[in-house]
Write an enzyme that holds these catalytic residues in place. Structure first.
Site, PDB file in Angstrom:
ATOM      1  N   LYS A 209     115.135  -0.600 -13.369  1.00 46.31           N
ATOM      2  CA  LYS A 209     113.794  -0.819 -12.816  1.00 46.31           C
ATOM      3  C   LYS A 209     113.022  -1.784 -13.719  1.00 46.31           C
ATOM      4  O   LYS A 209     112.438  -2.749 -13.265  1.00 46.31           O
ATOM      5  CB  LYS A 209     113.083   0.530 -12.695  1.00 46.31           C
ATOM      6  N   GLU A 215     119.982   0.338 -23.471  1.00 49.37           N
ATOM      7  CA  GLU A 215     121.377   0.656 -23.144  1.00 49.37           C
ATOM      8  C   GLU A 215     121.907  -0.299 -22.073  1.00 49.37           C
ATOM      9  O   GLU A 215     122.987  -0.878 -22.194  1.00 49.37           O
ATOM     10  CB  GLU A 215     121.487   2.097 -22.608  1.00 49.37           C
ATOM     11  N   GLY A 269     111.821   5.966 -11.419  1.00 50.34           N
ATOM     12  CA  GLY A 269     113.257   5.828 -11.696  1.00 50.34           C
ATOM     13  C   GLY A 269     114.078   6.984 -11.136  1.00 50.34           C
ATOM     14  O   GLY A 269     115.098   6.786 -10.476  1.00 50.34           O
ATOM     15  N   ARG A 270     113.634   8.216 -11.389  1.00 51.29           N
ATOM     16  CA  ARG A 270     114.434   9.372 -10.958  1.00 51.29           C
ATOM     17  C   ARG A 270     114.308   9.647  -9.462  1.00 51.29           C
ATOM     18  O   ARG A 270     114.916  10.572  -8.950  1.00 51.29           O
ATOM     19  CB  ARG A 270     114.066  10.600 -11.793  1.00 51.29           C
ATOM     20  N   GLU A 355     112.703  15.753 -16.253  1.00 47.27           N
ATOM     21  CA  GLU A 355     111.871  14.601 -16.618  1.00 47.27           C
ATOM     22  C   GLU A 355     110.532  14.698 -15.880  1.00 47.27           C
ATOM     23  O   GLU A 355     109.518  14.182 -16.335  1.00 47.27           O
ATOM     24  CB  GLU A 355     112.587  13.279 -16.275  1.00 47.27           C
ATOM     25  N   HIS A 386     134.890  30.180 -15.012  1.00 49.46           N
ATOM     26  CA  HIS A 386     135.826  30.417 -16.120  1.00 49.46           C
ATOM     27  C   HIS A 386     135.255  29.916 -17.436  1.00 49.46           C
ATOM     28  O   HIS A 386     135.992  29.689 -18.394  1.00 49.46           O
ATOM     29  CB  HIS A 386     137.164  29.750 -15.815  1.00 49.46           C
ATOM     30  N   LYS A 514     112.890   6.227 -28.345  1.00 46.07           N
ATOM     31  CA  LYS A 514     113.247   4.809 -28.142  1.00 46.07           C
ATOM     32  C   LYS A 514     112.701   3.964 -29.289  1.00 46.07           C
ATOM     33  O   LYS A 514     113.372   3.108 -29.850  1.00 46.07           O
ATOM     34  CB  LYS A 514     112.653   4.282 -26.828  1.00 46.07           C
TER      35      LYS A 514
HETATM   36  O1  F6P Z   1     113.910   6.542 -20.458  1.00 49.75           O
HETATM   37  C1  F6P Z   1     113.694   7.187 -19.260  1.00 49.75           C
HETATM   38  C2  F6P Z   1     113.773   6.250 -18.102  1.00 49.75           C
HETATM   39  O2  F6P Z   1     112.636   5.470 -18.035  1.00 49.75           O
HETATM   40  C3  F6P Z   1     114.010   6.980 -16.807  1.00 49.75           C
HETATM   41  O3  F6P Z   1     112.869   7.494 -16.265  1.00 49.75           O
HETATM   42  C4  F6P Z   1     114.681   5.928 -16.004  1.00 49.75           C
HETATM   43  O4  F6P Z   1     115.334   6.473 -14.889  1.00 49.75           O
HETATM   44  C5  F6P Z   1     115.626   5.351 -17.014  1.00 49.75           C
HETATM   45  O5  F6P Z   1     114.894   5.383 -18.217  1.00 49.75           O
HETATM   46  C6  F6P Z   1     116.119   3.961 -16.737  1.00 49.75           C
HETATM   47  O6  F6P Z   1     115.074   3.047 -16.658  1.00 49.75           O
HETATM   48  P1  F6P Z   1     115.303   1.597 -16.073  1.00 49.75           P
HETATM   49  O7  F6P Z   1     115.732   1.739 -14.650  1.00 49.75           O
HETATM   50  O8  F6P Z   1     113.992   0.874 -16.204  1.00 49.75           O
HETATM   51  O9  F6P Z   1     116.382   0.931 -16.882  1.00 49.75           O
END
Ligand code: F6P
Length: 548
Positions: A209, A215, A269-270, A355, A386, A514
């Site tokens: 987003k 990452e 995002g979620r 979240e 199990h 972060k």
């Molecule tokens: O760090 C949390 C977050 O902002 C989530 O809410 C989101 O889904 C995820 O990181 C990824 O964010 P982006 O889509 O901006 O890379």
């Protein structure tokens, strides 16, 4: 100091507290023996979805008290604000309108004075055209070969939704395409994926987003370098597309904006699986199936907005959750899908719920003095049986469980399916009924144990029972049913956030880690340990330098 608009100061909350003291000792099984019609009273059938909440410590009074609580906290007003696009995410000044992505109405929907429906439709059309090309083998790589391998690079909401749904709907998947999901900054994730890929036939979807998440950007850059070991700069556009709200960052990365699928900051995002973030799903199951996924979710939206609480699945789910969290003191809630296809659902709902409702500050900025979101966790049945069910049955915690089962599968191993469902029912049955000491002793004597042996062993084999659970049964794991199930959970989370008087739509709690990771990385790159670091962090850094 207690918070303004505190749920615990409402009359209904106090009445729930008093009612809890009155009824909490009633064993679950007694509810069933007292009312032969209990299943019909406490279940809801909605098309191909059956929601059975009868194995919970509830009765009609509990539901009525929650109805009053929802009135007192003005839930309806909040529902209207949500669907009308008011900026209910007030700490980020954003509307929360993911539901608009699954609404096919033509009536205008204004955000900041602009009708967003045409934009939604344009993006849908672009997703449709692109996915058709790739699926038909017409989108060609730099050597003229069709795409066969698709790698989604994203994390959190830009990974969990597409990954979970692509896996859940595997029976609908195109036979010509293979899907991979890379999320972790751990290089092993990308390394193991790249090992099996053929550059000429691989399409990378960079999903973010913000298009700034470390990452994702690190993995994307590495994937780009890997591709350029064989391909040329000008070939990038054939092998890299982006899903984002950030056009500038996408084009700075080197992806042609014509290969970018947009969405909007009013999609969290979620909650973004319904947006372009669903691109891997569309490529996997095809656009018409994705539309069914959206339609199922829209049916849940309509249900949520229109059904009275007695039949309103998200509201009932929310009420049951609050009942256990705030009155029964349950700290965790288990999601137990009896379908291997749903194996990523617990992780998906973990983000959606934790979240959203993992907050301790109320909407007015004061600390809450009531419990908010529980710990969500889970695993598929029968695997979990199990591993950790021991604790659910005989441990000291009360753990409300959601069982999610499917009646019809797209495979021919019917006997497996029967066993799977038998296990699902056996677990909710065992949790509720338990096995008391007299029955245990009798069984042991019948097995030939002496009276002494039976008496000393019996306490360890007792199941106290009285443990609550809710069961969803889907007629099949179709795109429509899955969309509906996910939207039901979204609305449950929303209702709980309204009652707990928190903002379910920000996530500031992820920020500090972060920032610190960046400053610690500076140390690592210099092989140093700033004097400002605590001795534990510094000690671990030095050990890392020695061993890495
Ligand atoms: O760090 C949390 C977050 O902002 C989530 O809410 C989101 O889904 C995820 O990181 C990824 O964010 P982006 O889509 O901006 O890379």
């Amino acid at each position: 100091m207690s918070v303004q608009n505190s749920p615990i100061n409402t009359d209904s909350w106090k009445a729930l507290q008093a009612y809890f003291t009155q009824v909490s000792k009633i064993p679950l099984r007694m509810h069933f023996s007292n009312d032969k019609d209990r299943f019909n009273q406490f279940s809801v059938r909605d098309e191909g979805l059956l929601f059975d909440y009868s194995k919970n410590h509830i009765d009609k009074n509990v539901i009525q008290l929650f109805k009053k609580l929802f009135e007192e906290v003005e839930l309806n007003k909040s529902i209207n604000a949500l669907f009308n696009g008011e900026e209910i995410n007030h700490t980020e000044n954003r509307s929360v309108l993911h539901s608009a992505l699954r609404n096919f109405s033509e009536s205008p929907l204004h955000i900041d004075g602009k009708n967003v429906r045409p934009e939604i439709e344009n993006v849908r059309q672009k997703l449709h055209d692109f996915s058709n090309q790739v699926r038909a083998g017409k989108w060609l790589g730099y050597t003229g070969k069709p795409i066969k391998q698709i790698v989604n690079i994203g994390i959190g909401g830009s990974d969990l939704g597409p990954k979970m749904v692509t896996e859940a709907l595997k029976p609908y998947q195109s036979k010509n395409l293979a899907f991979y999901f890379v999320s972790n900054i751990d290089g092993c994730d990308l390394h193991e994926t790249l090992k099996v890929l053929n550059r000429e036939e691989t399409l990378f979807i960079i999903s973010s987003k913000s298009f700034s998440t470390t990452e994702t950007m690190t993995n994307a850059q590495t994937a780009r370098r890997w591709f350029l070991q064989a391909g040329e700069e000008q070939d990038i556009e054939k092998h890299f597309v982006a899903v984002s709200t950030n056009k500038n960052a996408v084009s700075n990365f080197g992806i042609n904006p014509k290969n970018m699928f947009g969405f909007w900051n009013w999609v969290g995002g979620r909650y973004s699986v319904w947006s372009s973030i669903g691109l891997p799903i569309i490529l996997s199951i095809g656009f018409p199936n994705f539309l069914n996924f959206l339609k199922g979710a829209h049916a849940a939206d309509v249900h949520f907005k229109t059904c009275p609480i007695e039949k309103n699945i998200p509201m009932l789910l929310a009420a049951i959750g609050i009942w256990y969290r705030n009155f029964w003191n349950a700290n965790t809630h288990a999601i137990l899908p009896y379908s291997q296809y749903l194996r990523h659902l617990p992780a998906y709902l973990q983000q959606a719920d934790m979240e959203s409702n993992g907050k301790s500050v109320a909407n007015n900025g004061e600390n809450v003095d009531w419990k908010t979101g529980p710990i969500i966790w889970g695993e598929t049945g029968t695997n979990g049986q199990h591993a950790f069910y021991q604790l659910i049955h005989q441990g000291t915690e009360i753990i409300p469980c959601d069982f999610i089962a499917v009646a019809r599968f797209n495979h021919e191993f019917n006997n497996h399916n029967n066993q799977l469902f038998a296990n699902c029912l056996a677990q909710s049955n065992a949790l509720m009924h338990g096995k008391d000491i007299k029955v245990v002793e009798k069984d042991l004597l019948e097995q030939g144990k002496s009276l002494h042996e039976a008496k000393s062993l019996a306490p360890f084999k007792v199941f106290k029972g009285n443990k609550p659970s809710t069961t969803f049964l889907l007629d099949e794991l179709s795109p429509y049913n899955l969309g509906k199930l996910l939207a039901i959970y979204e609305h449950k989370i929303f209702v709980q956030g309204v009652v707990w008087n928190i903002n379910s739509f920000d996530q500031w709690g992820v920020e500090l880690g972060k920032t610190l990771a960046t400053s610690i990385l500076n140390n690592i790159e210099k092989k140093s340990a700033d004097s400002s670091l605590d001795s534990s962090t510094a000690g671990l850094l030095h050990a890392f330098y020695k061993w890495s």
